[in-house]
Scaffold this active site. Sequence first.
Site, PDB file in Angstrom:
ATOM      1  N   HIS A 129       0.813  -1.227   0.000  1.00  0.00           N
ATOM      2  CA  HIS A 129       0.000   0.000   0.000  1.00  0.00           C
ATOM      3  C   HIS A 129       0.845   1.275   0.000  1.00  0.00           C
ATOM      4  CE1 HIS A 129      -3.650  -2.250   0.360  1.00  0.00           C
ATOM      5  NE2 HIS A 129      -3.385  -2.711   1.574  1.00  0.00           N
ATOM      6  N   ASP A 166      -2.484 -10.589  -2.610  1.00  0.00           N
ATOM      7  CA  ASP A 166      -3.088 -10.091  -1.372  1.00  0.00           C
ATOM      8  C   ASP A 166      -4.529  -9.680  -1.686  1.00  0.00           C
ATOM      9  OD1 ASP A 166      -2.064  -8.708   1.502  1.00  0.00           O
ATOM     10  OD2 ASP A 166      -3.811  -7.742   0.588  1.00  0.00           O
ATOM     11  N   HIS A 168      -6.235  -7.269  -0.721  1.00  0.00           N
ATOM     12  CA  HIS A 168      -6.391  -5.831  -0.948  1.00  0.00           C
ATOM     13  C   HIS A 168      -5.612  -5.422  -2.199  1.00  0.00           C
ATOM     14  CE1 HIS A 168      -6.846  -6.461   3.467  1.00  0.00           C
ATOM     15  NE2 HIS A 168      -7.887  -5.660   3.270  1.00  0.00           N
ATOM     16  N   ASP A 253      -4.568 -12.872   3.178  1.00  0.00           N
ATOM     17  CA  ASP A 253      -5.812 -12.382   3.770  1.00  0.00           C
ATOM     18  C   ASP A 253      -7.032 -12.632   2.884  1.00  0.00           C
ATOM     19  OD1 ASP A 253      -4.633 -10.577   2.060  1.00  0.00           O
ATOM     20  OD2 ASP A 253      -4.687  -8.878   3.435  1.00  0.00           O
TER      21      ASP A 253
HETATM   22 ZN    ZN Z   1      -4.122  -7.245   2.455  1.00  0.00          ZN
END
Ligand code: ZN
Length: 350
Positions: A129, A166, A168, A253
């Site tokens: 991120h 991931d 996200h 995740d």
């Molecule tokens: Zn994540």
Amino acid sequence: MSRSTGLVLLADQALHDTGDHPENSRRIPTVLDRLQRSDDWKRFQLVEPRAADIEDIRRAHSAAHVDLVRSAAEAAPTWIDGDTPVSSASYDVAMKAAGAALSAVDAVVDSGETSPDSLFAMIRPPGHHATPERPMGFCLFNNAAVAARYAVERHGLQRVAVLDWDVHHGNGTQDILWSDPSALFVSLHQWPLYPGTGWLEETGAGDGEGFTVNLPMPPSSGDREHLQAMTDVVEPILAAYDPQLLIVSAGQDGHAADQLANQMITAAGFNTLAERAAAFAADRGIGLVALHEGGYNLNTLPQLDHAILAGLGDFATDLSDPYSEVRAADVGWPERLEEIKRVQRSYWPL
Ligand code: ZN
């Protein structure tokens, strides 16, 4: 034939002390405890990481970003944003985490007889991120982008692929590599979900147009959807790009029992994702570096990381998972897959 794999271990990770945060210092030791108790431990080459230097970080981040992380650590304990805590050692640990990614690149790109086919860097803080200008979302420096740029600048590679599974979207990696054709960024992520980016029409710009590939997966997508995405979109694009190094932003995740998202991937699914990535790299004789990103359920993360290592190293492991029997309802995936292909056919032979 089995593939050699190993680990890059970050001894100081616990000094990035985030308390009871989901991204906490218990995550990696919980994984290592399982691996060390298993018969598989002896399979793994262990690579000692070095710290990154400022020049390495600056290939992906502004000087102001580096200063922000350093000054936050000096003012610690503090929070850079509502998600991202910093302790007094966080700057140093983040430099070492990025350095571990670079050490992994050095080891797999080196074609020496003892060099492993792949390495899994068990690092935190995670990175995907972190944008060119700011840390966010538990991430301080973007380990994957720093590693990709390093492989190009220091090893003279022309094409590096970053595969981010991931749950996200790796918005930071995307932003850093947005106009850079020397790095292909491919992301499988739940959409909608934090951080809100990663729609399928985000495809890069300038010289990098077409080299950002987003697969926004509907909530409740599981193994079947993710593996079909690999078969129909990710692997053909990777093959056409013909990378000289494959970096995986490995966040677990998307597992069915992870508390931060809604996907239904199982242990077998992560094993297969890793196996497919490693087989792709092995077929082309290129190295693979997996970098730990998310994965927050401490009861399941050890098995998932073990399953990933088994996929990388092509050995059997326990993939039993109570979620294997759970079959999600129609999640709108066939329609989404067609939309993704429609956009990607402008750039790639699908
Ligand atoms: Zn994540």
